[in-house]
Motif scaffolding. Structure first.
Motif, PDB file in Angstrom:
ATOM      1  N   ILE A  60      69.585  13.966 129.392  1.00 48.14           N
ATOM      2  CA  ILE A  60      70.528  15.059 129.202  1.00 48.14           C
ATOM      3  C   ILE A  60      71.145  14.810 127.837  1.00 48.14           C
ATOM      4  O   ILE A  60      71.390  13.663 127.454  1.00 48.14           O
ATOM      5  CB  ILE A  60      71.602  15.082 130.311  1.00 48.14           C
ATOM      6  N   TYR A  61      71.405  15.863 127.094  1.00 47.21           N
ATOM      7  CA  TYR A  61      71.927  15.741 125.737  1.00 47.21           C
ATOM      8  C   TYR A  61      73.381  16.187 125.696  1.00 47.21           C
ATOM      9  O   TYR A  61      73.739  17.198 126.292  1.00 47.21           O
ATOM     10  CB  TYR A  61      71.100  16.594 124.773  1.00 47.21           C
ATOM     11  N   TRP A  74      72.271  19.875 116.356  1.00 46.08           N
ATOM     12  CA  TRP A  74      71.179  19.198 117.048  1.00 46.08           C
ATOM     13  C   TRP A  74      70.638  18.020 116.239  1.00 46.08           C
ATOM     14  O   TRP A  74      69.666  17.384 116.633  1.00 46.08           O
ATOM     15  CB  TRP A  74      70.053  20.184 117.376  1.00 46.08           C
ATOM     16  N   ASP A  75      71.261  17.694 115.108  1.00 47.15           N
ATOM     17  CA  ASP A  75      70.794  16.583 114.289  1.00 47.15           C
ATOM     18  C   ASP A  75      70.966  15.239 114.996  1.00 47.15           C
ATOM     19  O   ASP A  75      70.123  14.355 114.865  1.00 47.15           O
ATOM     20  CB  ASP A  75      71.534  16.545 112.947  1.00 47.15           C
ATOM     21  N   THR A  76      72.062  15.089 115.743  1.00 51.94           N
ATOM     22  CA  THR A  76      72.361  13.791 116.360  1.00 51.94           C
ATOM     23  C   THR A  76      72.961  13.959 117.757  1.00 51.94           C
ATOM     24  O   THR A  76      74.060  13.462 118.033  1.00 51.94           O
ATOM     25  CB  THR A  76      73.342  12.992 115.484  1.00 51.94           C
ATOM     26  N   PRO A  77      72.275  14.610 118.688  1.00 53.95           N
ATOM     27  CA  PRO A  77      72.857  14.735 120.023  1.00 53.95           C
ATOM     28  C   PRO A  77      72.959  13.375 120.705  1.00 53.95           C
ATOM     29  O   PRO A  77      72.156  12.479 120.435  1.00 53.95           O
ATOM     30  CB  PRO A  77      71.858  15.632 120.762  1.00 53.95           C
ATOM     31  N   PHE A 108      77.022  19.567 127.871  1.00 50.36           N
ATOM     32  CA  PHE A 108      75.749  18.917 128.165  1.00 50.36           C
ATOM     33  C   PHE A 108      74.630  19.944 128.093  1.00 50.36           C
ATOM     34  O   PHE A 108      74.828  21.118 128.413  1.00 50.36           O
ATOM     35  CB  PHE A 108      75.764  18.280 129.559  1.00 50.36           C
ATOM     36  N   PHE A 109      73.435  19.489 127.702  1.00 50.73           N
ATOM     37  CA  PHE A 109      72.255  20.348 127.597  1.00 50.73           C
ATOM     38  C   PHE A 109      71.072  19.628 128.236  1.00 50.73           C
ATOM     39  O   PHE A 109      70.949  18.409 128.142  1.00 50.73           O
ATOM     40  CB  PHE A 109      71.936  20.667 126.134  1.00 50.73           C
ATOM     41  N   THR A 113      67.647  20.833 121.468  1.00 49.25           N
ATOM     42  CA  THR A 113      67.655  21.962 120.516  1.00 49.25           C
ATOM     43  C   THR A 113      67.734  23.332 121.186  1.00 49.25           C
ATOM     44  O   THR A 113      67.597  24.340 120.512  1.00 49.25           O
ATOM     45  CB  THR A 113      66.456  21.950 119.536  1.00 49.25           C
ATOM     46  N   ASP A 114      67.991  23.392 122.492  1.00 48.02           N
ATOM     47  CA  ASP A 114      68.048  24.683 123.190  1.00 48.02           C
ATOM     48  C   ASP A 114      69.478  24.967 123.649  1.00 48.02           C
ATOM     49  O   ASP A 114      69.925  24.473 124.685  1.00 48.02           O
ATOM     50  CB  ASP A 114      67.101  24.665 124.387  1.00 48.02           C
TER      51      ASP A 114
END
Length: 168
Positions: A60-61, A74-77, A108-109, A113-114
């Motif tokens: 999970i990001y 999104w460079d450094t999640p 959270f993702f 990148t989405d």
């Protein structure tokens, strides 16, 4: 040199720092790695992180200004790895700039990148999660999380079985 002199094979992601203490220097691509020092085989290796349990997603990001090492890019999640069955965990640096500062907010993702894969505070609240008191609904346009604790690094655990989000 300690490992080199002892006959270890050392991953190409490391080299001798040639500093006063002859430390390791990491020269690979920035990211999350699994580091293994095998004293029997005399190897030091770096591999991509491996989920050690069964989860819906391997990672999970975390993205947002409240996560010191991420920001809204999104460079450094922040990568939160499946660490055991239904449990994601990672050491995460949080910041609290006080009040309802949007710099405390994050989300959270499930897909890197989405933006459409985001899971905000109400996603977890509506699913019956007990959420650490240092994490609140930011009440911003996206209903993100806001970190309201003391700035620092915490062990973040998202347990999808027990339905808890905790900080230690």
């Amino acid at each position: 040199p300690f490992y080199e002199d002892d006959g270890y094979t050392i991953d190409t992601g490391f080299e001798n720092a040639m500093d006063g203490d002859l430390n390791f220097a990491f020269v690979g691509t920035t990211g999350l790695y699994y580091l293994e020092i095998d004293t029997n085989a005399k190897t030091i290796t770096l591999d991509a992180p491996q989920a050690t349990g069964t989860c819906e997603f391997d990672l999970i990001y975390g993205v947002g200004a409240g996560l010191v090492n991420a920001g809204w890019s999104w460079d450094t999640p922040v990568q939160i790895l499946c660490s055991s069955d239904g449990v994601y965990s990672a050491n995460v640096a949080f910041q609290n700039l006080g009040g309802d500062d949007p710099q405390n907010n994050f989300r959270f993702f499930t897909v890197n990148t989405d933006w459409g894969s985001g899971r905000n505070y109400p996603f977890y609240e509506d699913d019956g999660y007990t959420i650490d008191s240092n994490l609140v609904n930011a009440m911003d346009g996206d209903l993100n999380f806001a970190f309201v604790g003391t700035t620092g690094t915490y062990l973040l655990t998202i347990d999808t079985v027990a339905k808890t989000i905790t900080l230690e």
